[in-house]
Design a protein around this motif. Structure first.
Motif, PDB file in Angstrom:
ATOM      1  N   GLU A 154       0.808  -1.214   0.000  1.00  0.00           N
ATOM      2  CA  GLU A 154       0.000   0.000   0.000  1.00  0.00           C
ATOM      3  C   GLU A 154       0.843   1.266   0.000  1.00  0.00           C
ATOM      4  N   ARG A 155       2.056   1.214   0.547  1.00  0.00           N
ATOM      5  CA  ARG A 155       2.801   2.436   0.821  1.00  0.00           C
ATOM      6  C   ARG A 155       3.984   2.680  -0.108  1.00  0.00           C
ATOM      7  N   LEU A 156       4.610   1.630  -0.616  1.00  0.00           N
ATOM      8  CA  LEU A 156       5.864   1.793  -1.350  1.00  0.00           C
ATOM      9  C   LEU A 156       5.705   2.673  -2.586  1.00  0.00           C
ATOM     10  N   PHE A 157       4.636   2.464  -3.347  1.00  0.00           N
ATOM     11  CA  PHE A 157       4.438   3.248  -4.568  1.00  0.00           C
ATOM     12  C   PHE A 157       4.364   4.741  -4.262  1.00  0.00           C
ATOM     13  N   THR A 202      -3.985   5.483   8.613  1.00  0.00           N
ATOM     14  CA  THR A 202      -3.369   6.114   7.447  1.00  0.00           C
ATOM     15  C   THR A 202      -2.813   7.495   7.774  1.00  0.00           C
ATOM     16  N   SER A 203      -3.341   8.150   8.803  1.00  0.00           N
ATOM     17  CA  SER A 203      -2.802   9.459   9.169  1.00  0.00           C
ATOM     18  C   SER A 203      -1.358   9.332   9.637  1.00  0.00           C
ATOM     19  N   VAL A 204      -1.041   8.252  10.338  1.00  0.00           N
ATOM     20  CA  VAL A 204       0.341   8.016  10.769  1.00  0.00           C
ATOM     21  C   VAL A 204       1.235   7.810   9.553  1.00  0.00           C
ATOM     22  N   HIS A 205       0.744   7.034   8.599  1.00  0.00           N
ATOM     23  CA  HIS A 205       1.529   6.787   7.385  1.00  0.00           C
ATOM     24  C   HIS A 205       1.725   8.071   6.583  1.00  0.00           C
ATOM     25  N   LEU A 206       0.680   8.887   6.488  1.00  0.00           N
ATOM     26  CA  LEU A 206       0.801  10.151   5.766  1.00  0.00           C
ATOM     27  C   LEU A 206       1.781  11.083   6.460  1.00  0.00           C
ATOM     28  N   ASP A 207       1.782  11.074   7.786  1.00  0.00           N
ATOM     29  CA  ASP A 207       2.730  11.911   8.522  1.00  0.00           C
ATOM     30  C   ASP A 207       4.171  11.542   8.166  1.00  0.00           C
ATOM     31  N   HIS A 208       4.445  10.247   8.089  1.00  0.00           N
ATOM     32  CA  HIS A 208       5.809   9.821   7.759  1.00  0.00           C
ATOM     33  C   HIS A 208       6.148  10.103   6.300  1.00  0.00           C
ATOM     34  N   LEU A 209       5.162   9.961   5.408  1.00  0.00           N
ATOM     35  CA  LEU A 209       5.398  10.305   4.006  1.00  0.00           C
ATOM     36  C   LEU A 209       5.684  11.798   3.884  1.00  0.00           C
ATOM     37  N   ASP A 239      11.228   1.057   4.872  1.00  0.00           N
ATOM     38  CA  ASP A 239      11.615   0.064   5.873  1.00  0.00           C
ATOM     39  C   ASP A 239      12.016   0.745   7.174  1.00  0.00           C
ATOM     40  N   SER A 240      12.718   1.867   7.058  1.00  0.00           N
ATOM     41  CA  SER A 240      13.089   2.619   8.249  1.00  0.00           C
ATOM     42  C   SER A 240      11.853   3.148   8.973  1.00  0.00           C
ATOM     43  N   ASP A 241      10.869   3.641   8.225  1.00  0.00           N
ATOM     44  CA  ASP A 241       9.646   4.142   8.843  1.00  0.00           C
ATOM     45  C   ASP A 241       8.870   3.026   9.540  1.00  0.00           C
ATOM     46  N   ILE A 242       8.839   1.845   8.937  1.00  0.00           N
ATOM     47  CA  ILE A 242       8.178   0.697   9.565  1.00  0.00           C
ATOM     48  C   ILE A 242       8.817   0.401  10.920  1.00  0.00           C
ATOM     49  N   SER A 243      10.130   0.504  10.968  1.00  0.00           N
ATOM     50  CA  SER A 243      10.858   0.259  12.214  1.00  0.00           C
ATOM     51  C   SER A 243      10.591   1.352  13.243  1.00  0.00           C
ATOM     52  N   LEU A 244      10.587   2.609  12.803  1.00  0.00           N
ATOM     53  CA  LEU A 244      10.421   3.731  13.732  1.00  0.00           C
ATOM     54  C   LEU A 244       8.998   3.836  14.266  1.00  0.00           C
ATOM     55  N   GLU A 245       8.023   3.429  13.463  1.00  0.00           N
ATOM     56  CA  GLU A 245       6.620   3.589  13.869  1.00  0.00           C
ATOM     57  C   GLU A 245       6.287   2.790  15.123  1.00  0.00           C
ATOM     58  N   ILE A 246       6.915   1.637  15.304  1.00  0.00           N
ATOM     59  CA  ILE A 246       6.626   0.845  16.492  1.00  0.00           C
ATOM     60  C   ILE A 246       7.489   1.286  17.671  1.00  0.00           C
ATOM     61  N   THR A 255      -3.436   1.094  16.460  1.00  0.00           N
ATOM     62  CA  THR A 255      -2.254   1.521  15.714  1.00  0.00           C
ATOM     63  C   THR A 255      -1.008   0.823  16.227  1.00  0.00           C
ATOM     64  N   ARG A 256      -0.879   0.720  17.550  1.00  0.00           N
ATOM     65  CA  ARG A 256       0.291   0.059  18.138  1.00  0.00           C
ATOM     66  C   ARG A 256       0.345  -1.415  17.741  1.00  0.00           C
ATOM     67  N   ASN A 257      -0.788  -2.091  17.818  1.00  0.00           N
ATOM     68  CA  ASN A 257      -0.808  -3.520  17.506  1.00  0.00           C
ATOM     69  C   ASN A 257      -0.498  -3.780  16.034  1.00  0.00           C
ATOM     70  N   LEU A 258      -1.099  -2.984  15.146  1.00  0.00           N
ATOM     71  CA  LEU A 258      -0.829  -3.162  13.724  1.00  0.00           C
ATOM     72  C   LEU A 258       0.631  -2.856  13.404  1.00  0.00           C
ATOM     73  N   SER A 259       1.169  -1.818  14.003  1.00  0.00           N
ATOM     74  CA  SER A 259       2.565  -1.464  13.759  1.00  0.00           C
ATOM     75  C   SER A 259       3.496  -2.565  14.230  1.00  0.00           C
ATOM     76  N   LEU A 260       3.154  -3.209  15.356  1.00  0.00           N
ATOM     77  CA  LEU A 260       3.967  -4.317  15.851  1.00  0.00           C
ATOM     78  C   LEU A 260       3.924  -5.493  14.883  1.00  0.00           C
ATOM     79  N   GLN A 261       2.722  -5.826  14.396  1.00  0.00           N
ATOM     80  CA  GLN A 261       2.602  -6.957  13.476  1.00  0.00           C
ATOM     81  C   GLN A 261       3.342  -6.694  12.167  1.00  0.00           C
ATOM     82  N   VAL A 262       3.286  -5.449  11.688  1.00  0.00           N
ATOM     83  CA  VAL A 262       4.015  -5.110  10.463  1.00  0.00           C
ATOM     84  C   VAL A 262       5.515  -5.253  10.678  1.00  0.00           C
ATOM     85  N   ALA A 263       6.023  -4.720  11.787  1.00  0.00           N
ATOM     86  CA  ALA A 263       7.467  -4.717  12.023  1.00  0.00           C
ATOM     87  C   ALA A 263       8.017  -6.111  12.273  1.00  0.00           C
TER      88      ALA A 263
END
Length: 529
Positions: A154-157, A202-209, A239-246, A255-263
């Protein structure tokens, strides 16, 4: 279904499982002797099926269980009409429109996906950059769960598209956010990765973008990054953002649980960017991209555009040894896996192979319910000098020629059973069977191998209707062909009949996208059209 084929598949599956409870069998993905799983637990620190106390400091997904009874055998057969329905359930196809009256170098794409995991861990995506003329195609192969593959798909593009924006466009983006106006459209999805599980974050993802494009603005580059730089930076930055988000404090539990599962899950990725005759492919892990090429004499060949990042890649072995002390030469790769646990040597996520033990412990001790999130904690031996894993891609550039007819991107579920040349041959067979490119095939001589393949296919035509999608054709042959490359309907039916947990013991998720090029448009480019 052939009783011999189905008996062999079902009973060999049973024989590979050692856990019995009374008259009922517990089937676990981790117990497969086919060794299909990308993550593997060490025998010296086993994860129990009863889900007892976690055994270390790293997180892994739990083994799924399937309870089986003898009576289930009688409810597993598919009839001939159901086989194509199952095969075609994930089909997608799209014709690419011309750009402002100029023929696009891409004619169309065809895609399909067949799950082995439940839920499926592969993802795919196709999108056009609305601020440039590029088309993006991606295959994302998850492991340890689907969360990381979903997030990356969803995010890489978006990261790539932002990287390619001019300074002026980035300033417009930032101005829109500051004035609370709608953002400029970034992507047009032609094949979306699927229903998002991240709608609430998605607001967290947009903030990092946004932080990323602010940093690009600070570079003050009028024309933005070139495509190779954009791909390289986007992979690593996401990849760095995925790591930092958790690691960041997050108040919202979802948000915390999803970020943990992604990382703590992972994903490999192979992405192609096509802009006119310029083709760039970025690869991290063991997905793969190849070109099907037809020379003037009619002969077909395969041009690999990626290298698998695994233990069989000598360049990867050398890289890993350079990045770690000589004392770890014998332990960085064990049993053909990174640290003995992970098959790909590059991937998104998988922070348990990137973070220090102390950082992992501090994150996991923040009150996460790892039991409810279906995560095991596990420490592989010989974990001394992280990070061992990177998401840095290898980027390949290829200038398209009229003889470049199609591009195939696929997850390793396809390449595990079909070689590069086999895939090209099967796509060519599909084109001939579907009546496409008839003038070329009729006008030019075919090689002996192709002729033999076409004869075998015509012989089998009475067994199934012609596939209308090249990706479906590849998946059909990947799971239904014998060692001689001949289609066996009984084998195909048996492989599609296997219940979810057993299917993963005999094959991986398979995801394929075939991109067809417009030879006339490419030829016109070279002639100055």
């Amino acid at each position: 279904m052939s009783s011999t084929v189905s008996y062999w598949i079902f009973n060999s599956a049973r024989n590979s499982i050692a856990t019995l409870q009374g008259g009922r069998r517990l089937y676990s993905r981790c117990a497969s002797n086919r060794n299909k799983s990308k993550w593997r637990l060490f025998s010296q620190a086993p994860a129990t099926l009863e889900n007892n106390t976690p055994c270390g400091g790293f997180a892994l997904r739990k083994a799924y269980r399937h309870t089986w009874t003898e009576e289930d055998d009688f409810h597993l057969q598919l009839n001939p009409e159901q086989v194509p329905e199952v095969l075609r359930a994930g089909e997608s196809a799209h014709k690419i429109l011309d750009l402002n009256g100029v023929p696009n170098s891409v004619l169309r794409f065809e895609s399909n996906q067949l799950a082995a995991n439940s839920p499926v861990e592969d993802r795919r995506g196709v999108a056009s950059c609305l601020q440039t003329n590029g088309l993006m195609f991606g295959i994302f192969d998850g492991h340890g769960g689907h969360a990381c593959a979903q997030a990356v798909s969803e995010r890489l593009f978006y990261y790539v598209a932002v990287s390619l924006m001019s300074q002026q466009t980035l300033e417009q983006m930032e101005g829109a956010v500051e004035s609370m106006k709608p953002l400029l459209p970034i992507l047009q999805w032609l094949k979306h990765p699927g229903d998002s599980i991240y709608k609430d974050v998605t607001s967290v993802h947009l903030d990092h973008l946004r932080v990323y494009w602010q940093e690009l603005l600070d570079l003050n580059m009028e024309m933005g990054l070139n495509i190779e730089e954009a791909l390289m930076y986007s992979f690593q930055r996401l990849d760095s953002d995925i790591s930092l988000e958790i690691q960041a404090p997050l108040e919202d539990e979802m948000t915390r649980n999803l970020s943990l599962q992604v990382a703590f899950s992972g994903a490999t990725a192979c992405m192609a960017h096509v802009d006119g005759v310029h083709l760039h492919v970025a690869n991290t892990g063991d997905c793969r991209a190849i070109l099907g090429v037809q020379e003037d004499n009619g002969m077909w060949s395969c041009l690999p555009l990626t290298r698998d990042h695994n233990a069989w890649n000598q360049a990867e072995l050398s890289r890993l040894k350079r990045e770690h002390p000589a004392s770890e030469d014998r332990t960085v790769i064990m049993d053909d896996r990174l640290l003995g646990v992970l098959m790909p040597c590059r991937a998104f996520g998988d922070v348990q192979l990137k973070w220090s033990k102390e950082l992992q412990r501090s994150v996991l001790e923040r009150g996460f319910d790892t039991e409810a999130l279906n995560i095991y904690q596990f420490t592989p031996p010989h974990y001394y000098t992280p990070p061992y894993l990177t998401a840095k891609p290898e980027v390949t550039y290829h200038r398209l020629r009229p003889q470049d007819k199609f591009l195939v991107l696929a997850s390793d579920g396809l390449w595990d059973v079909l070689g590069n040349e086999d895939v090209v041959r099967l796509v060519v067979e599909h084109l001939a069977e579907a009546g496409r490119h008839k003038p070329d095939l009729a006008r030019r001589p075919a090689n002996l191998r192709l002729m033999q393949s076409l004869l075998l296919q015509r012989k089998a035509q009475g067994l199934h209707a012609a596939d209308q999608n090249a990706a479906t054709h590849l998946i059909r042959h990947a799971i239904g062909s014998n060692e001689y490359g001949e289609m066996e309907p009984e084998r195909l039916t048996a492989m599609l009949t296997l219940p979810e947990d057993l299917a993963r013991m005999y094959r991986d998720d398979i995801t394929v996208t075939v991109v067809y090029f417009n030879s006339d448009s490419i030829d016109a480019y070279y002639k100055g059209g």
